[in-house]
Every structure is written in structure tokens, then in C-alpha cells.
Design a protein around this motif. Structure first.
Motif, short mmCIF file in Angstrom:
data_model
loop_
_atom_site.label_atom_id
_atom_site.label_comp_id
_atom_site.label_asym_id
_atom_site.label_seq_id
_atom_site.Cartn_x
_atom_site.Cartn_y
_atom_site.Cartn_z
N CYS A 1 0.85 -1.20 0.00
CA CYS A 1 0.00 0.00 0.00
C CYS A 1 0.88 1.24 0.00
O CYS A 1 1.87 1.31 0.71
CB CYS A 1 -0.90 -0.02 1.24
SG CYS A 1 -1.94 1.43 1.37
N PHE B 1 -0.34 4.25 0.81
CA PHE B 1 -0.84 5.23 1.78
C PHE B 1 -0.20 4.98 3.13
O PHE B 1 0.44 3.95 3.36
CB PHE B 1 -2.36 5.16 1.88
CG PHE B 1 -3.07 5.65 0.65
CD1 PHE B 1 -2.46 6.54 -0.22
CD2 PHE B 1 -4.36 5.23 0.36
CE1 PHE B 1 -3.13 7.01 -1.36
CE2 PHE B 1 -5.03 5.68 -0.77
CZ PHE B 1 -4.42 6.57 -1.63
N ARG B 2 -0.40 5.90 4.04
CA ARG B 2 0.19 5.80 5.38
C ARG B 2 -0.84 6.23 6.41
O ARG B 2 -0.68 7.27 7.05
CB ARG B 2 1.44 6.67 5.49
CG ARG B 2 2.64 6.12 4.76
CD ARG B 2 3.46 5.24 5.68
NE ARG B 2 4.32 4.34 4.92
CZ ARG B 2 5.13 3.45 5.47
NH1 ARG B 2 5.20 3.32 6.77
NH2 ARG B 2 5.86 2.67 4.73
N CYS B 3 -1.90 5.47 6.54
CA CYS B 3 -2.89 5.83 7.56
C CYS B 3 -2.23 5.74 8.92
O CYS B 3 -1.42 4.83 9.17
CB CYS B 3 -4.09 4.89 7.47
SG CYS B 3 -4.87 4.94 5.85
N VAL C 1 0.25 -1.96 8.28
CA VAL C 1 0.38 -2.79 7.07
C VAL C 1 1.44 -2.32 6.06
O VAL C 1 2.24 -3.13 5.59
CB VAL C 1 -1.02 -2.97 6.41
CG1 VAL C 1 -0.90 -3.56 5.01
CG2 VAL C 1 -1.88 -3.87 7.28
N PRO C 2 1.51 -1.01 5.72
CA PRO C 2 2.54 -0.62 4.74
C PRO C 2 3.96 -0.93 5.23
O PRO C 2 4.83 -1.25 4.43
CB PRO C 2 2.33 0.89 4.58
CG PRO C 2 0.93 1.12 4.99
CD PRO C 2 0.64 0.12 6.07
N THR D 1 -3.70 -6.17 -0.91
CA THR D 1 -3.71 -5.32 0.29
C THR D 1 -4.60 -4.11 0.05
O THR D 1 -5.33 -3.66 0.92
CB THR D 1 -2.28 -4.81 0.59
OG1 THR D 1 -1.36 -5.89 0.48
CG2 THR D 1 -2.19 -4.19 1.96
N HIS D 2 -4.52 -3.58 -1.16
CA HIS D 2 -5.22 -2.33 -1.49
C HIS D 2 -5.51 -2.37 -2.99
O HIS D 2 -4.77 -1.78 -3.78
CB HIS D 2 -4.30 -1.15 -1.12
CG HIS D 2 -4.97 0.17 -1.18
ND1 HIS D 2 -4.91 1.09 -0.18
CD2 HIS D 2 -5.73 0.72 -2.15
CE1 HIS D 2 -5.60 2.16 -0.52
NE2 HIS D 2 -6.10 1.96 -1.72
N ASP E 1 -10.68 1.30 -1.22
CA ASP E 1 -10.49 2.52 -0.45
C ASP E 1 -11.32 3.63 -1.10
O ASP E 1 -11.39 3.72 -2.33
CB ASP E 1 -9.00 2.90 -0.47
CG ASP E 1 -8.69 4.04 0.48
OD1 ASP E 1 -8.20 3.76 1.59
OD2 ASP E 1 -8.95 5.21 0.11
S1 SF4 Z 1 -3.61 -0.71 3.97
FE1 SF4 Z 1 -5.49 0.54 4.10
S2 SF4 Z 1 -5.54 1.25 6.22
FE2 SF4 Z 1 -3.43 0.56 5.83
S3 SF4 Z 1 -2.31 2.39 5.12
FE3 SF4 Z 1 -3.09 1.38 3.29
S4 SF4 Z 1 -5.08 2.41 2.92
FE4 SF4 Z 1 -4.50 2.87 5.03
#
Ligand code: SF4
Length: 418
Positions: A141, A143-145, A150-151, A185-186, A220
Motif C-alpha cells: 500500500c 498510503f500511510r494511515c 500494514v505498509p 492489500t489495497h 479505499d
Molecule cells: S492498507 Fe489501508 S488502512 Fe493501511 S495504510 Fe493502506 S489504505 Fe491505510
């Protein structure tokens, strides 16, 4: 896991159904919440007591994150981090060991489907893939929520090529699979490295010959667009089932989660339009309650927006601290008792909209793929698990049904439609 299964079989291992009779048990783990971590530990303890002679191999994200802790559990002989998943067969030929990479050394290799083989349906003892064939189209992924580990565990997004996915799907359809499930994952980040989009992939898949359907796993909200929503809701070969992982519907909370939307109201309207345009489509979400700093006002904002959308189901999680994430260090952690109160309120609202959805669905013709014969059960394209009474039908065949009960339990009663 279907790749691992075929690698094991090629190397002479026999996959069996009864865990009590196993010599080796392989457990693929998740680390997304502390709840899943607790469940995994319980599962591992349960395996060691019901199959005391079995040696256990633990892989996946929790193995990547907490190898030394897992190694202490009874009968756990191997810990295999994500980077070494493709080497599992070689690893179990060794005596024991911990094979993991540090968090700053996750895989950046592109995703290849070369090792994926399609297990013939009649030999498949795995409950999930009996009637559904999972195809991993993407991993990682970008993104960095702020709450998500997970990332760090799976690395940046990498995708398989559209052509390789289509080739695997074709083989699965030829082998008799009727539902192809696109996983990752995404999955909305599919194609980032090869300029194909998820929509391009779907357009390539729907023209394949055969009587099959495609199901998308979670999307997402930042990845959905009108064309994607149209094809999900309206194409006969794609399940009318949208799962959009919103996590919250309060602007300030989403900001704290590092999940900003340019305009939250636009997103909500987009989902409401989907609901109105496709009233029988399954519409699900994931929601986190009690994120650090979530005040009553924020929670009520989410609650009101959830009521406006009318989901057919939702997975509700109480926020849990994941070490090594930004959110773990935030002040204003919400007390557990308050998280429970909020999740109960949200669950009641979702139960209500689910009931309405099932009432609306009554009498509508849907098709299921029969997953079990006695009792006869299956899943509709719009994600209603049904049980059909007084009917016989072979597993992995299509059956026309209509829902006759609006009981929002695990299985809704349905009747066959001739
Ligand atoms: S896997 Fe989903 S929750 Fe986790 S950082 Fe990526 S978008 Fe966000």
C-alpha cells in the motif's frame, strides 16, 4: 495460499482437512488490529492442543512483526516473514528457524503470478476456494494511515500484470470456478507501476468466455470513481457488491487518521448515488470507533452519515493501539468503555439498515453458487449468505433463488426460483 498449496502438492505434501491428523500446520496471520492478533494467538494455542504432534509454521504480517514472541508459543517451529513466503516449501524441509526481515526491509519485488496453479475443483479441500477462486492482483500500500502497520509490513504497492491476471482467470474459469475474487492489500492501487487501472483490468476480464462472476474485495474511498461504481453496480459479470473501507465519516477524525478527502460530502453523495442507482447492490464498509481524539460530536457526525448512506452490512472495530504507528503516540486515547458504547450504537444503526436492505431484497431474483449441499447454502452476488430449504442441488452449480426472510442473521432463508 492457493499458490502455496500447489507448491506443497508438487513437492509431495498431502493437504488434509482434519487438523488433528496433520504433521505440519501452516498459519497465515494478520496484524491489522490487536483483536486479530489476540485471535491468532488463541488459534495457535488451540492448534497445539488439538494436534499436539503437529509442528506449526507461522507466516504473514504478525510473523513479520513479532517473530520472537510467536516463536515462544507451543509447537511453533518456523516463523516466516512476508519476504520469505515463496520459500516456505524449502523452509519446512529444514529443521526449524525464524525467517523474517526487519520492518525497513520489506519486499519491493513486483508481483508475479507465475507460480499460481489452478487446483482442480474436485481435489480442493479448502473451503474458500471450492467455489471461489482468489486472484491476488496487488500487494502492499502506498498510503500511510496513522493507525495502520500494514505498509511497514508489506511495503509499497506492486501489481501483477493485467495479462497474467487474465491468463490465470481463464484457467480458473476453464477448471470450473464460477466466482473469481480479486484480492490484494489495497486493490484500488492496482496498476500503479504499469499504467493499467482496476477498471482496465475489469474490462479485460468481463469479455472472457464462460459463465462466471467477478467479486471485488475492499476498496479505499480514495480509489473509487463514477466509472468504477457503474461497472460494479451494473455489469452482469461483476458482483453488485461494493465494500468501501471508510473507517470514519467525520472530517476531523479522518484528518487524524491521515485519510483526508478533498470533500467528504462529495464522497458521501457518491456513495448515496450508488445506493440509489443500485438499490439491491450489497454495500458494506469498515468503521473504526474510538480513534484517539474522537469526541462525541465526531462520533455523532459519523453516525448521522452512516444513517444517510444505508449500508447493507458493516464491520465495526474498536480502535486498538498498534505499536510503531503514529496513532499509538497520540494523546486523547478514548476509554474502552466508551469505545464499546459507540460500537454498540453504530451496530444497532447498521442492523436497522441491513434489515431494510433484506426487506427490499425479498422476492428479487438472484443467483447463488451452491457452497454446501446439506444444508444447501450459497452467496448471492450482492453478498447475502442464504440457506435454501427443501431443495437439492450439487455443490458449485448455479441456483436461482429469491430471499424470503429478512432475518439479519448469518444466513437468510431463500427459496428456489424455477
Ligand atoms: S492498507 Fe489501508 S488502512 Fe493501511 S495504510 Fe493502506 S489504505 Fe491505510
Amino acid at each position: 495460499m492457493s499458490t502455496l498449496r500447489s507448491q506443497l502438492e508438487k513437492n509431495g505434501y498431502i493437504i488434509i482437512e482434519n487438523i488433528e491428523d496433520a504433521d505440519i500446520v501452516i498459519v497465515n496471520t494478520c496484524a491489522v488490529t490487536s483483536f486479530t492478533e489476540t485471535k491468532t494467538r488463541k488459534l495457535l494455542l488451540g492448534i497445539s492442543s488439538s494436534a499436539p504432534a503437529a509442528r506449526i509454521l507461522v507466516t504473514g504480517c504478525l510473523a513479520q512483526q513479532k517473530p520472537e514472541e510467536l516463536k515462544e508459543l507451543p509447537n511453533v517451529q518456523w516463523i516466516v516473514g512476508n519476504l520469505f513466503k515463496n520459500d516456505i516449501v524449502d523452509i519446512i524441509n529444514k529443521e526449524n528457524g525464524v525467517f523474517h526481515s526487519s520492518l525497513d526491509n520489506v519486499s519491493s519485488e513486483s508481483l508475479s503470478l507465475d507460480n499460481v496453479t489452478v487446483v482442480p475443483l474436485e481435489n480442493d479441500a479448502d473451503g474458500f476456494s471450492r467455489t471461489r477462486f482468489p486472484v491476488k492482483i496487488q500487494e502492499g500500500c502506498n498510503f500511510r494511515c496513522s493507525y495502520c502497520i500494514v505498509p511497514s509490513l508489506r511495503g509499497a504497492s506492486r501489481s501483477a500484470s493485467g495479462d497474467s491476471i487474465v491468463a490465470v482467470c481463464k484457467k480458473a474459469i476453464d477448471a470450473g470456478y464460477k466466482e473469481l475474487v480479486l484480492t490484494g492489500t489495497h486493490i484500488g492501487q492496482f496498476g500503479d507501476s504499469n499504467t493499467e487501472s482496476l477498471l482496465d483490468l475489469l474490462n479485460k476480464m468481463v469479455v472472457l468466455d464462460g459463465d462466471f462472476r467477478i467479486r471485488l474485495t475492499s476498496l479505499d474511498p480514495r480509489d473509487i470513481n463514477d466509472e468504477l461504481l457503474q461497472i460494479i453496480g451494473g455489469h452482469p459479470k461483476i458482483c453488485d457488491h461494493l465494500h468501501v473501507s471508510l473507517q470514519s465519516l467525520s472530517g476531523p477524525v479522518l484528518k487524524g487518521m491521515h485519510r483526508p478527502y478533498v470533500n467528504l460530502e462529495t464522497l458521501i453523495q457518491k456513495i448515496i448515488n450508488f445506493r440509489n442507482t443500485f438499490p439491491y447492490a450489497g454495500l458494506g464498509t469498515d468503521l473504526i470507533v474510538g480513534f484517539p481524539g474522537e469526541k462525541d460530536d465526531h462520533f455523532n457526525e459519523t453516525l448521522e452519515n452512516v444513517k444517510r448512506i444505508q449500508f447493507s452490512y458493516a464491520h465495526i472495530f474498536r480502535y486498538s493501539i498498534r505499536p510503531q504507528t503514529i496513532a499509538a503516540t497520540l494523546p486523547e486515547q478514548v476509554p474502552e468503555i466508551e469505545k464499546t458504547r459507540r460500537s454498540d450504537i453504530l451496530r444497532a444503526v447498521i442492523d436497522d439498515s441491513r434489515k431494510k436492505f433484506l426487506q427490499n431484497s425479498k422476492g428479487i431474483l438472484k443467483r447463488i453458487i451452491v457452497e454446501s449441499e446439506n444444508p444447501l447454502r450459497g452467496l448471492t452476488s450482492n453478498y447475502i449468505h442464504v440457506e435454501v430449504q427443501n431443495t437439492e442441488c450439487r455443490r458449485n452449480t448455479w441456483l436461482n433463488i429469491s430471499v424470503i426472510s429478512d432475518n439479519p442473521g448469518r444466513y437468510c432463508l431463500a427459496q428456489p426460483v424455477v
